[in-house]
Design an enzyme around this catalytic site. Structure first.
Site, PDB file in Angstrom:
ATOM      1  N   ALA A  18       0.836  -1.211   0.000  1.00  0.00           N
ATOM      2  CA  ALA A  18       0.000   0.000   0.000  1.00  0.00           C
ATOM      3  C   ALA A  18       0.865   1.253   0.000  1.00  0.00           C
ATOM      4  CB  ALA A  18      -0.920  -0.010   1.227  1.00  0.00           C
ATOM      5  N   GLU A  37       9.633   3.659   7.155  1.00  0.00           N
ATOM      6  CA  GLU A  37       9.503   2.196   7.281  1.00  0.00           C
ATOM      7  C   GLU A  37      10.343   1.731   8.471  1.00  0.00           C
ATOM      8  OE1 GLU A  37       7.859  -0.559   5.962  1.00  0.00           O
ATOM      9  OE2 GLU A  37       9.088  -1.611   7.443  1.00  0.00           O
ATOM     10  N   TYR A 195       0.419 -22.584  -5.925  1.00  0.00           N
ATOM     11  CA  TYR A 195       0.627 -22.136  -7.307  1.00  0.00           C
ATOM     12  C   TYR A 195       2.116 -21.903  -7.546  1.00  0.00           C
ATOM     13  CZ  TYR A 195      -0.050 -17.741  -4.703  1.00  0.00           C
ATOM     14  OH  TYR A 195      -0.009 -16.754  -3.765  1.00  0.00           O
ATOM     15  N   ASP A 272      -4.061  -2.763   4.492  1.00  0.00           N
ATOM     16  CA  ASP A 272      -4.432  -3.531   5.685  1.00  0.00           C
ATOM     17  C   ASP A 272      -4.693  -2.635   6.897  1.00  0.00           C
ATOM     18  OD1 ASP A 272      -4.221  -5.922   4.339  1.00  0.00           O
ATOM     19  OD2 ASP A 272      -2.630  -6.753   5.585  1.00  0.00           O
TER      20      ASP A 272
HETATM   21  C1  LIG Z   1      -1.170 -16.088   3.468  1.00  0.00           C
HETATM   22  C2  LIG Z   1      -1.543 -14.825   2.806  1.00  0.00           C
HETATM   23  C3  LIG Z   1      -1.729 -14.874   1.462  1.00  0.00           C
HETATM   24  C4  LIG Z   1      -2.104 -13.722   0.787  1.00  0.00           C
HETATM   25  N1  LIG Z   1      -2.318 -13.814  -0.533  1.00  0.00           N
HETATM   26  C5  LIG Z   1      -2.712 -12.719  -1.187  1.00  0.00           C
HETATM   27  C6  LIG Z   1      -2.957 -12.787  -2.590  1.00  0.00           C
HETATM   28  O1  LIG Z   1      -2.823 -13.853  -3.201  1.00  0.00           O
HETATM   29  N2  LIG Z   1      -3.352 -11.661  -3.237  1.00  0.00           N
HETATM   30  C7  LIG Z   1      -3.510 -10.476  -2.565  1.00  0.00           C
HETATM   31  O2  LIG Z   1      -3.888  -9.468  -3.193  1.00  0.00           O
HETATM   32  N3  LIG Z   1      -3.271 -10.372  -1.231  1.00  0.00           N
HETATM   33  C8  LIG Z   1      -2.869 -11.455  -0.535  1.00  0.00           C
HETATM   34  N4  LIG Z   1      -2.616 -11.362   0.798  1.00  0.00           N
HETATM   35  C9  LIG Z   1      -2.807 -10.089   1.507  1.00  0.00           C
HETATM   36  C10 LIG Z   1      -1.688  -9.102   1.348  1.00  0.00           C
HETATM   37  O3  LIG Z   1      -0.441  -9.714   1.584  1.00  0.00           O
HETATM   38  C11 LIG Z   1      -1.848  -7.919   2.305  1.00  0.00           C
HETATM   39  O4  LIG Z   1      -3.194  -7.523   2.345  1.00  0.00           O
HETATM   40  C12 LIG Z   1      -1.009  -6.748   1.814  1.00  0.00           C
HETATM   41  O5  LIG Z   1       0.358  -7.089   1.902  1.00  0.00           O
HETATM   42  C13 LIG Z   1      -1.279  -5.491   2.638  1.00  0.00           C
HETATM   43  O6  LIG Z   1      -0.361  -4.503   2.284  1.00  0.00           O
HETATM   44  P1  LIG Z   1      -0.103  -3.281   3.243  1.00  0.00           P
HETATM   45  O7  LIG Z   1       0.931  -2.461   2.567  1.00  0.00           O
HETATM   46  O8  LIG Z   1      -1.389  -2.651   3.621  1.00  0.00           O
HETATM   47  O9  LIG Z   1       0.466  -3.913   4.593  1.00  0.00           O
HETATM   48  P2  LIG Z   1       1.850  -4.641   4.842  1.00  0.00           P
HETATM   49  O10 LIG Z   1       2.283  -5.416   3.669  1.00  0.00           O
HETATM   50  O11 LIG Z   1       1.716  -5.328   6.158  1.00  0.00           O
HETATM   51  O12 LIG Z   1       2.897  -3.437   4.998  1.00  0.00           O
HETATM   52  C14 LIG Z   1       2.952  -2.609   6.137  1.00  0.00           C
HETATM   53  C15 LIG Z   1       4.334  -2.004   6.217  1.00  0.00           C
HETATM   54  O13 LIG Z   1       4.351  -1.071   7.288  1.00  0.00           O
HETATM   55  C16 LIG Z   1       5.497  -1.274   8.090  1.00  0.00           C
HETATM   56  N5  LIG Z   1       5.151  -0.826   9.443  1.00  0.00           N
HETATM   57  C17 LIG Z   1       4.238  -1.374  10.258  1.00  0.00           C
HETATM   58  N6  LIG Z   1       4.161  -0.697  11.418  1.00  0.00           N
HETATM   59  C18 LIG Z   1       5.052   0.317  11.310  1.00  0.00           C
HETATM   60  C19 LIG Z   1       5.431   1.371  12.184  1.00  0.00           C
HETATM   61  N7  LIG Z   1       4.890   1.511  13.373  1.00  0.00           N
HETATM   62  N8  LIG Z   1       6.388   2.250  11.756  1.00  0.00           N
HETATM   63  C20 LIG Z   1       6.937   2.112  10.524  1.00  0.00           C
HETATM   64  N9  LIG Z   1       6.632   1.132   9.673  1.00  0.00           N
HETATM   65  C21 LIG Z   1       5.688   0.252  10.050  1.00  0.00           C
HETATM   66  C22 LIG Z   1       5.758  -2.770   7.987  1.00  0.00           C
HETATM   67  O14 LIG Z   1       7.095  -3.096   8.301  1.00  0.00           O
HETATM   68  C23 LIG Z   1       5.418  -3.040   6.529  1.00  0.00           C
HETATM   69  O15 LIG Z   1       6.522  -2.820   5.682  1.00  0.00           O
HETATM   70  C24 LIG Z   1      -2.252 -12.498   1.503  1.00  0.00           C
HETATM   71  C25 LIG Z   1      -2.032 -12.431   2.859  1.00  0.00           C
HETATM   72  C26 LIG Z   1      -1.705 -13.598   3.519  1.00  0.00           C
HETATM   73  C27 LIG Z   1      -1.508 -13.546   5.009  1.00  0.00           C
END
Ligand SMILES: Cc1cc2nc3c(=O)[nH]c(=O)nc-3n(C[C@H](O)[C@H](O)[C@H](O)COP(=O)(O)OP(=O)(O)OC[C@H]3O[C@@H](n4cnc5c(N)ncnc54)[C@H](O)[C@@H]3O)c2cc1C
Length: 376
Positions: A18, A37, A195, A272
């Site tokens: 995101a 990060e 996959y 997320d």
């Molecule tokens: C088993 C599994 C399979 C999945 N398969 C799929 C799929 O096939 N297709 C799909 O679309 N999605 C899939 N997902 C979901 C997807 O991985 C997540 O929804 C997505 O990665 C969310 O992205 P994000 O950037 O919101 O959060 P995240 O990827 O969790 O990134 C958050 C970032 O913020 C950083 N952070 C957190 N707290 C702090 C803080 N306090 N200070 C500074 N940095 C911080 C973290 O280190 C991280 O780098 C899957 C999830 C799981 C668990």
């Protein structure tokens, strides 16, 4: 594009899917973007992702489509099987959505691609920056994932609900000639998804209903023997795949509410942080990518930030809630037992045989969505 973002400072917490996608979309529109990060390096856990066309439309609009295609595989189908490996239904992606791209990719490759593109667009990614309280800046995007500090600042402390499902993930070497498709093996109280990924690897995610509590989070290692014993009765290629597992991680699946408050005119949640989902629609990363584009489009077309953030929330809330609800429902459908299971598998077999297009057509609302065409 208008120029409401030109020269504006934006702080993003979190360099996941995101945060990095938002950084690219905003920096390409001439905003001055800083990403904070907590990790000391941009690296990702070893796991795969399925990316559907609703997300790939954004990747294309950001100019990253060719590179994405180089480092991923085009998924041809999703095959549902029972625990013995017998076919239950096939969602033929090539036949029924021939103009769309469904991709299978290693998470680390996607994160590398996004981080490189964010830097190339002019965003600054600052590592080793643990955000403990929300930054004071005029525009803060909370992309800090499941335990978001920004979400807590906007919503107070919330307690997720343990689903009594535990998941293992593993990446194993793959046969060079394996078909690029996702396979789901459904047994009573458990299922396994697998996959291939580009580069001779195969992703495994195995989910089992269990009553013991299991911690949320991706990084707890487990003994591969536990995974093998949980799926011991499964047939088809599953035993061979499980034998190849040398390293696995385990985590508990928790159900979170979609955030009640997404923004306050200064801080806004994406990915997320706003709407964590169970993985059973493979849409968490896709929603994060959709959010990032639409937030940038709203901020770019509406100079008044309060209105732009409110518009973003209006455009995104109901879709995110619908996807999260669909993933919750799939958690039940995959694990049916007894007569319910027999009835559901028979219905799926019939639908797959006589109306295969309709089976996939149930997801048109999901895959037809074009974030790039949404009017901010
Ligand atoms: C088993 C599994 C399979 C999945 N398969 C799929 C799929 O096939 N297709 C799909 O679309 N999605 C899939 N997902 C979901 C997807 O991985 C997540 O929804 C997505 O990665 C969310 O992205 P994000 O950037 O919101 O959060 P995240 O990827 O969790 O990134 C958050 C970032 O913020 C950083 N952070 C957190 N707290 C702090 C803080 N306090 N200070 C500074 N940095 C911080 C973290 O280190 C991280 O780098 C899957 C999830 C799981 C668990």
């Amino acid at each position: 594009m208008s120029s409401a973002l030109k020269g504006r400072s934006v702080t993003i917490t979190g360099a996941g899917v995101a945060g990095l996608t938002a950084a690219i979309a905003l920096a390409q529109r001439s905003a001055r973007v800083t990403v904070l990060e907590r990790a000391t390096a941009i690296r990702e856990v070893g796991a795969g992702l399925q990316l559907s066309p609703n997300a790939i439309r954004v990747i294309d609009a950001l100019g990253l489509g060719a590179e994405l295609r180089r480092i991923s595989l085009r998924s041809r189908a999703v095959r549902l099987r029972d625990a013995s490996g017998r076919p239950v239904a096939t969602l033929d992606l090539l036949r029924h959505r021939p103009n769309d791209d469904f991709r299978l990719i290693h998470r680390a490759r996607l994160i590398e691609l996004l981080a490189k593109a964010a830097r190339a667009a002019g965003a600054e990614i600052r590592l080793n920056q643990m955000v403990e309280t929300p930054p004071e800046d005029a525009l803060v995007i909370g992309a800090d994932g499941l335990r978001s500090v920004i979400r807590t600042a906007l919503n107070g402390r919330e307690v997720p609900f343990f689903t009594h499902q535990t998941a293992w993930r593993a990446v194993i070497p793959d046969h060079a000639d394996s078909r690029p498709e996702a396979q789901v093996f459904m047994g009573p109280g458990r299922h396994l998804v697998s996959y291939p990924l580009a580069g001779g690897l195969r992703n495994l995610v195995a989910v089992q209903e269990r009553h013991e509590w299991q911690q949320e989070g991706w990084s707890q290692p487990d003994d591969p023997a536990n995974l093998r014993s949980a799926f011991a009765g499964f047939g088809g290629p599953v035993p061979e795949w499980l034998d190849a597992v040398t390293e696995t991680h385990i985590w508990g699946l928790f159900r979170h509410e979609v955030a009640g408050c997404w923004q306050d005119g200064r801080m806004v949640l994406i990915g997320d942080a706003a709407h964590p989902t169970l993985p059973f629609m493979a849409q968490g990363a896709a929603m994060a990518i959709e959010d990032a584009w639409i937030l940038a489009a709203c901020l770019d077309s509406m100079p008044d930030q309060t209105s732009a953030l409110a518009r973003f929330e209006t455009l995104r809330r109901s879709r995110a809630a619908r996807i999260v609800a669909a993933a919750n429902a799939n958690a039940r459908n995959y694990h049916l037992t007894g007569p319910l299971r027999l009835a559901a598998h028979t219905a799926l077999r019939l639908a797959s045989r006589f109306a295969p297009g309709r089976l996939l057509g149930r997801f048109d609302w999901l895959y037809d969505y074009d974030p790039v065409a949404v009017t901010p």
